[in-house]
Write a protein that holds these residues in place. Structure first.
Motif, PDB file in Angstrom:
ATOM      1  N   HIS A  14       0.242  11.583   4.486  1.00 16.86           N
ATOM      2  CA  HIS A  14       0.164  10.455   5.416  1.00 16.86           C
ATOM      3  C   HIS A  14       1.543   9.984   5.867  1.00 16.86           C
ATOM      4  O   HIS A  14       1.664   9.256   6.849  1.00 16.86           O
ATOM      5  CB  HIS A  14      -0.573   9.275   4.759  1.00 16.86           C
ATOM      6  N   ASN A  15       2.573  10.360   5.129  1.00 19.61           N
ATOM      7  CA  ASN A  15       3.923   9.860   5.370  1.00 19.61           C
ATOM      8  C   ASN A  15       4.769  10.945   6.030  1.00 19.61           C
ATOM      9  O   ASN A  15       4.985  12.014   5.453  1.00 19.61           O
ATOM     10  CB  ASN A  15       4.533   9.427   4.028  1.00 19.61           C
ATOM     11  N   GLY A  16       5.277  10.665   7.239  1.00 17.77           N
ATOM     12  CA  GLY A  16       6.080  11.641   7.962  1.00 17.77           C
ATOM     13  C   GLY A  16       7.353  12.012   7.230  1.00 17.77           C
ATOM     14  O   GLY A  16       7.766  13.181   7.216  1.00 17.77           O
ATOM     15  N   PHE A  17       8.001  11.022   6.612  1.00 19.53           N
ATOM     16  CA  PHE A  17       9.227  11.296   5.868  1.00 19.53           C
ATOM     17  C   PHE A  17       8.942  12.179   4.653  1.00 19.53           C
ATOM     18  O   PHE A  17       9.723  13.078   4.330  1.00 19.53           O
ATOM     19  CB  PHE A  17       9.880   9.985   5.415  1.00 19.53           C
ATOM     20  N   GLU A  73       0.799  -1.220   0.000  1.00 15.60           N
ATOM     21  CA  GLU A  73       0.000   0.000   0.000  1.00 15.60           C
ATOM     22  C   GLU A  73       0.841   1.283   0.000  1.00 15.60           C
ATOM     23  O   GLU A  73       0.580   2.201  -0.777  1.00 15.60           O
ATOM     24  CB  GLU A  73      -0.963  -0.005   1.190  1.00 15.60           C
ATOM     25  N   PRO A  74       1.868   1.405   0.856  1.00 14.72           N
ATOM     26  CA  PRO A  74       2.634   2.650   0.841  1.00 14.72           C
ATOM     27  C   PRO A  74       3.892   2.598  -0.014  1.00 14.72           C
ATOM     28  O   PRO A  74       4.664   3.552  -0.029  1.00 14.72           O
ATOM     29  CB  PRO A  74       2.995   2.818   2.325  1.00 14.72           C
ATOM     30  N   PHE A  75       4.127   1.475  -0.714  1.00 15.97           N
ATOM     31  CA  PHE A  75       5.409   1.306  -1.404  1.00 15.97           C
ATOM     32  C   PHE A  75       5.310   1.177  -2.927  1.00 15.97           C
ATOM     33  O   PHE A  75       6.327   1.092  -3.595  1.00 15.97           O
ATOM     34  CB  PHE A  75       6.132   0.066  -0.855  1.00 15.97           C
ATOM     35  N   LYS A  76       4.106   1.155  -3.485  1.00 16.49           N
ATOM     36  CA  LYS A  76       3.978   0.988  -4.926  1.00 16.49           C
ATOM     37  C   LYS A  76       4.546   2.202  -5.658  1.00 16.49           C
ATOM     38  O   LYS A  76       4.402   3.340  -5.224  1.00 16.49           O
ATOM     39  CB  LYS A  76       2.511   0.781  -5.320  1.00 16.49           C
ATOM     40  N   HIS A  85       0.309   6.902  -3.830  1.00 16.84           N
ATOM     41  CA  HIS A  85       0.053   8.001  -4.768  1.00 16.84           C
ATOM     42  C   HIS A  85       0.575   9.319  -4.189  1.00 16.84           C
ATOM     43  O   HIS A  85       1.201  10.115  -4.915  1.00 16.84           O
ATOM     44  CB  HIS A  85      -1.445   8.103  -5.058  1.00 16.84           C
ATOM     45  N   GLU A  86       0.313   9.557  -2.913  1.00 20.24           N
ATOM     46  CA  GLU A  86       0.845  10.769  -2.266  1.00 20.24           C
ATOM     47  C   GLU A  86       2.361  10.817  -2.357  1.00 20.24           C
ATOM     48  O   GLU A  86       2.947  11.866  -2.677  1.00 20.24           O
ATOM     49  CB  GLU A  86       0.426  10.794  -0.791  1.00 20.24           C
ATOM     50  N   ASN A  87       3.002   9.689  -2.051  1.00 24.56           N
ATOM     51  CA  ASN A  87       4.473   9.642  -2.076  1.00 24.56           C
ATOM     52  C   ASN A  87       5.019   9.908  -3.475  1.00 24.56           C
ATOM     53  O   ASN A  87       5.996  10.647  -3.640  1.00 24.56           O
ATOM     54  CB  ASN A  87       4.964   8.276  -1.582  1.00 24.56           C
ATOM     55  N   ILE A  88       4.384   9.293  -4.483  1.00 22.99           N
ATOM     56  CA  ILE A  88       4.830   9.460  -5.869  1.00 22.99           C
ATOM     57  C   ILE A  88       4.710  10.923  -6.294  1.00 22.99           C
ATOM     58  O   ILE A  88       5.640  11.504  -6.877  1.00 22.99           O
ATOM     59  CB  ILE A  88       4.007   8.560  -6.814  1.00 22.99           C
ATOM     60  N   MET A  89       3.560  11.547  -6.005  1.00 21.70           N
ATOM     61  CA  MET A  89       3.345  12.947  -6.379  1.00 21.70           C
ATOM     62  C   MET A  89       4.333  13.873  -5.665  1.00 21.70           C
ATOM     63  O   MET A  89       4.831  14.835  -6.247  1.00 21.70           O
ATOM     64  CB  MET A  89       1.906  13.361  -6.042  1.00 21.70           C
ATOM     65  N   THR A  90       4.611  13.567  -4.397  1.00 19.29           N
ATOM     66  CA  THR A  90       5.548  14.400  -3.632  1.00 19.29           C
ATOM     67  C   THR A  90       6.949  14.336  -4.235  1.00 19.29           C
ATOM     68  O   THR A  90       7.594  15.375  -4.460  1.00 19.29           O
ATOM     69  CB  THR A  90       5.597  13.952  -2.159  1.00 19.29           C
TER      70      THR A  90
END
Length: 408
Positions: free
Chosen positions: A324-327, A256-259, A277-282
């Protein structure tokens, strides 16, 4: 029956309020209550140990503010981000200060607060079932809450009541343990289950690397892999009710958080892997502007464009400043430099604190577990930056208690 009002009743109430208010999920109310508690209990002196934890968070905040001078953001967004980034600092200070007034009843207060939170949660669960007719896991958690780090800490303290020198009667311990344990279970939060296992192993001493601890940790990992394989083989349905719905959440959890690639046109893929998706966009939107934002971030007031509107809580948003991700949120505000500083804050919990007192050593073990858990918590729930988290107050409280007891 004679009712005895303790001399420190006000500071006990203040501690309970500071822990309970964030569960209402109204950030403005949380930061107001915490700020008031800070001002009412401010001290003349603070330990260097506390500042070693706070200073990196302060540096991240200052760096984010300085970087924002290079951009033209809305003042509202800048002020809001500053308060978000201040939250863990205020939490540590409030917990540290309140311990001064609750030294003699420290762990009793921690546990009673956890029991109070648990009872409130169980009442909310009944309301969700009988009033709102919640049936699926998603509906259940929507009405009654998504997680509770504080209750897991309370549950651990109750399970290891001898190590934490709790002086409740056996009957009271049994009742409190059942209430808090059942409440914590009913959040159906995967992260809370991981938190429990990590803290349990830490108190048992298995986070201190040796042959025995490695054997146990490897055994748990292998058992988890087998259990996960069984869950995948049963192929639980996505919108199933009850246990099957929970098993589906476990099934999709590892990726879920790693794709690295999400199909935004596929509702199931997008919804199940939204954190990715949030991580990718960031990562895309920070790095595309060159080396400077990549290294130093985009400052307070910066936002990420999700490329489509999504429902987050009760709001439909396309541009978000809190992830959602602190890092990732630290990377957005302060870049790779901020990430390095942020990782340094986690190492605080692994540093040795010399003592010959058993209860202080137990707190040390709890801190080691906290450090390990923060890697998980930051990846999915923002760590200390989460708007509804309360463990920053608990950590500040325990830092002060550890110092005071160790100096007796």
């Amino acid at each position: 029956m004679k009712i005895i009002i303790p001399n420190n009743w006000f500071h006990q109430l203040l501690f309970i309020l500071c822990i309970a208010i964030p569960y209402l999920d109204i950030f403005e109310l949380t930061i107001s209550v915490w700020s008031l508690a800070f001002m009412l209990t401010i001290q003349a002196k603070y330990s260097f140990s506390l500042f070693k934890l706070i200073i990196p968070y302060a540096i991240i905040l200052i760096l984010a503010i300085v970087v924002s001078f290079n951009f033209d953001y809305q003042k509202y967004l800048i002020i809001r981000d500053i308060t978000y980034l201040c939250k863990p600092i205020i939490g540590f200070l409030v917990g540290y200060q309140l311990c001064r007034y609750n030294l003699q009843n420290a762990f009793r207060l921690i546990v009673k607060t956890g029991v109070f939170i648990a009872i409130c949660h169980l009442l909310i669960i009944l309301n969700a079932i009988f009033i709102f007719g919640a049936r699926t896991v998603a509906e259940f958690r929507f009405y009654s809450g998504y997680f509770s780090d504080y209750e897991i800490y309370t549950f651990i303290i109750l399970l290891f009541h001898k190590e934490f020198q709790l002086n409740f009667s056996k009957k009271t311990l049994r009742i409190f343990t059942i209430i808090v344990g059942f409440s914590a279970l009913m959040y159906l939060a995967r992260t809370n289950f991981i938190q429990f296992v990590i803290l349990f192993l830490a108190i048992k001493g298995y986070m201190v690397i040796n042959k025995k601890s490695l054997t146990i940790i490897v055994s748990i990992i292998l058992t988890s892999i087998v259990a996960y394989s069984i869950i995948v083989s049963t192929n639980p349905r996505r919108n199933a009710e009850g246990l099957e719905g929970f098993l589906y959440k476990i099934k999709v959890a590892p990726m879920e958080p790693f794709k690295s690639k999400i199909n935004r046109d596929d509702y199931k893929d997008f919804n199940d892997n939204y954190r990715s998706h949030e991580n990718i966009m960031t990562l895309r939107q920070v790095t595309r502007d060159g080396a400077t934002p990549t290294v130093f971030g985009k400052g307070v007031g910066s936002q990420i464009d999700l490329k489509q509107k999504v429902w987050l809580g009760d709001m439909e948003l396309r541009y978000i400043s809190i992830l959602h991700n602190g890092f990732m949120i630290v990377f957005l505000k302060t870049g790779l430099l901020g990430i390095l500083i942020y990782l340094f804050t986690i190492t605080y919990f692994f540093r040795k604190f010399k003592t010959d007192k058993p209860i202080v050593n137990t707190i040390n073990l709890l801190f080691i577990g906290t450090g390990v858990f923060l890697f998980v918590s930051n990846w999915v729930f923002l760590g200390f930056y989460n708007l509804t988290e309360t463990k920053s107050i608990l950590i500040g409280f325990l830092i002060a208690y550890r110092e005071k007891i160790n100096n007796l």
